[in-house]
Design an enzyme around this catalytic site. Sequence first.
Site, PDB file in Angstrom:
ATOM      1  N   PHE A 132       0.820  -1.223   0.000  1.00 24.26           N
ATOM      2  CA  PHE A 132       0.000   0.000   0.000  1.00 24.26           C
ATOM      3  C   PHE A 132       0.845   1.259   0.000  1.00 24.26           C
ATOM      4  CE2 PHE A 132      -0.234   2.509   3.951  1.00 24.26           C
ATOM      5  CZ  PHE A 132       0.675   1.808   4.730  1.00 24.26           C
ATOM      6  N   LYS A 133       2.125   1.147   0.368  1.00 26.59           N
ATOM      7  CA  LYS A 133       2.957   2.348   0.412  1.00 26.59           C
ATOM      8  C   LYS A 133       3.050   3.024  -0.961  1.00 26.59           C
ATOM      9  CE  LYS A 133       5.347   1.530   4.664  1.00 26.59           C
ATOM     10  NZ  LYS A 133       4.795   0.214   5.063  1.00 26.59           N
ATOM     11  N   ASP A 134       2.859   2.243  -2.027  1.00 27.30           N
ATOM     12  CA  ASP A 134       2.861   2.835  -3.374  1.00 27.30           C
ATOM     13  C   ASP A 134       1.759   3.881  -3.535  1.00 27.30           C
ATOM     14  OD1 ASP A 134       4.947   1.168  -4.209  1.00 27.30           O
ATOM     15  OD2 ASP A 134       3.576  -0.354  -5.004  1.00 27.30           O
ATOM     16  N   MET A 137       3.460   6.957  -2.116  1.00 31.42           N
ATOM     17  CA  MET A 137       4.812   7.220  -2.604  1.00 31.42           C
ATOM     18  C   MET A 137       4.804   7.613  -4.085  1.00 31.42           C
ATOM     19  SD  MET A 137       7.546   7.079  -0.667  1.00 31.42           S
ATOM     20  CE  MET A 137       7.877   5.689   0.409  1.00 31.42           C
TER      21      MET A 137
END
Length: 493
Positions: A132-134, A137
């Site tokens: 989920f960091k995408d 980011m």
Amino acid sequence: MRYLSTRGPAAVQSLSGPTFSEILLAGLAPDGGLYLPENYPRIGMDELDAWRPLSYAELAFQVLCRFIDDIPADDLAELLTRTYTAEVYCNGRDPARAAEITPLHWLERPDATRGEGGLAILELSNGPTLAFKDMAMQLLGQLFEYTLAKRGENLNILGATSGDTGSSAEYAMRGRAGLRVFMLSPHQRMSAFQRAQMYSLPDNNIHNIAVRGMFDDAQDIVKAVSNDHAFKARYRIGAVNSINWARVAAQVVYYFKGYLAATGGVNGHSDRPVAFAVPSGNFGNICAGHIARMMGLPIGRLVLATNENDVLDEFFRTGVYRPRAAAETFATSSPSMDISKASNFERFVFDLVGRNPDVVRELWARIDAGGAFDLSGTPYLARLPAFGFASGASSHADRLATIRKTYDQYGLIVDTHTADALKVATELRSVDMPMVVLETALPVKFEETIIEALGRRPERPLALQGIEDLPQRVEVMDVDVAAVKRYIERHAG
Ligand SMILES: *Cc1c(COP(=O)(O)O)cnc(C)c1O
């Protein structure tokens, strides 16, 4: 919109606080606090219903233009359109739904006649690094490139990673003008898949440095370099860590998206609450949920799930916030939640104590000195129920059992972090509202535990098949601050 610090003097702040672009490249506020908007814009239910037909990028614009008013609206809309595309978020199990960016997957549909609130997974892991960091980011990459170009500047991003954050940052920044990434990782301590994800990137603005040590050694080098203020200024060193406000803001969007999908999609109505369950570590993801709720999104319950590292579960059960020592921090099979203290938690406490920076400063003086604080018996804890949180913890055995049960019952393989949230969500579900579990990674990233639970390997998206066989670029170094600095001097932009 102006921003203030959780520790700043209240009187000064609202007059002359920085704007979004001014804090975009900053980490902590100069007083050591975290940035927050001076107020939370409110969204009415009619407005919310009007957003139902919007694409993800259009919805992101509606939410984020309230926090970002120093980038021209057309430019912001364009950046968002370029960020949230079906091509970038194409790793989903259902390619036909890639344009939704974060599709909602019902495990059990709500059924009013049977008194069932429903249980769903919100897919947040369809981006390039399968976590989920995408979601945030990728936008950060666009925002950095845009802002640096406007100012005619460049930036050297320095970070340390044990896995997810580093690859997410590298995929977001690769090939971008004005940006270079120096990412430190612990030599031979990441999985073969994680190493391949990072080290096989061919872009020459990406520099991987593997240090012969642990993640903490890598982190200490980053701190030492950042504390050398002359070096930091000279080489324009920046960070992309989870306290970055833009990352939190970008994450607010998918709570809106998930809410609209869970309440009937295009033809639905915003007249009932939805619960969200969030696998939590640094409190960044669920902090975005808190902010969405403060904006008026009808979130009935925010369910915080931890693994064995239960510092946050302890707070929501007892009012005691007690960061752990390194020796008390366990290495678990949901490693991205193995934290000793939750770096974004201060943002929530600021709201909990009525946005009084004096109280936050006093509480964090204790935390920064290695201590703890206890809000039980204070008026602040009495306010906690109004914020809608519930919490629980999950163990390795729970994770295995949940992965098995989810596969048997629904035919779906979930990753270990998502399993932690699903376990707690199942315990705290109620019949009067749907429970949406945020999926934070795809199972292929944590193959070993999936094999332990199911005796089989999860499927890998086509684009990532065989990445272990690609050539890799990595500079291996001792734990040596001076050597890392010399490397940066030679390769900085
Ligand atoms: C980072 C991460 C988390 C924890 O998110 P926070 O915002 O730090 O609470 C959970 N799951 C995965 C897979 C992650 O990468």
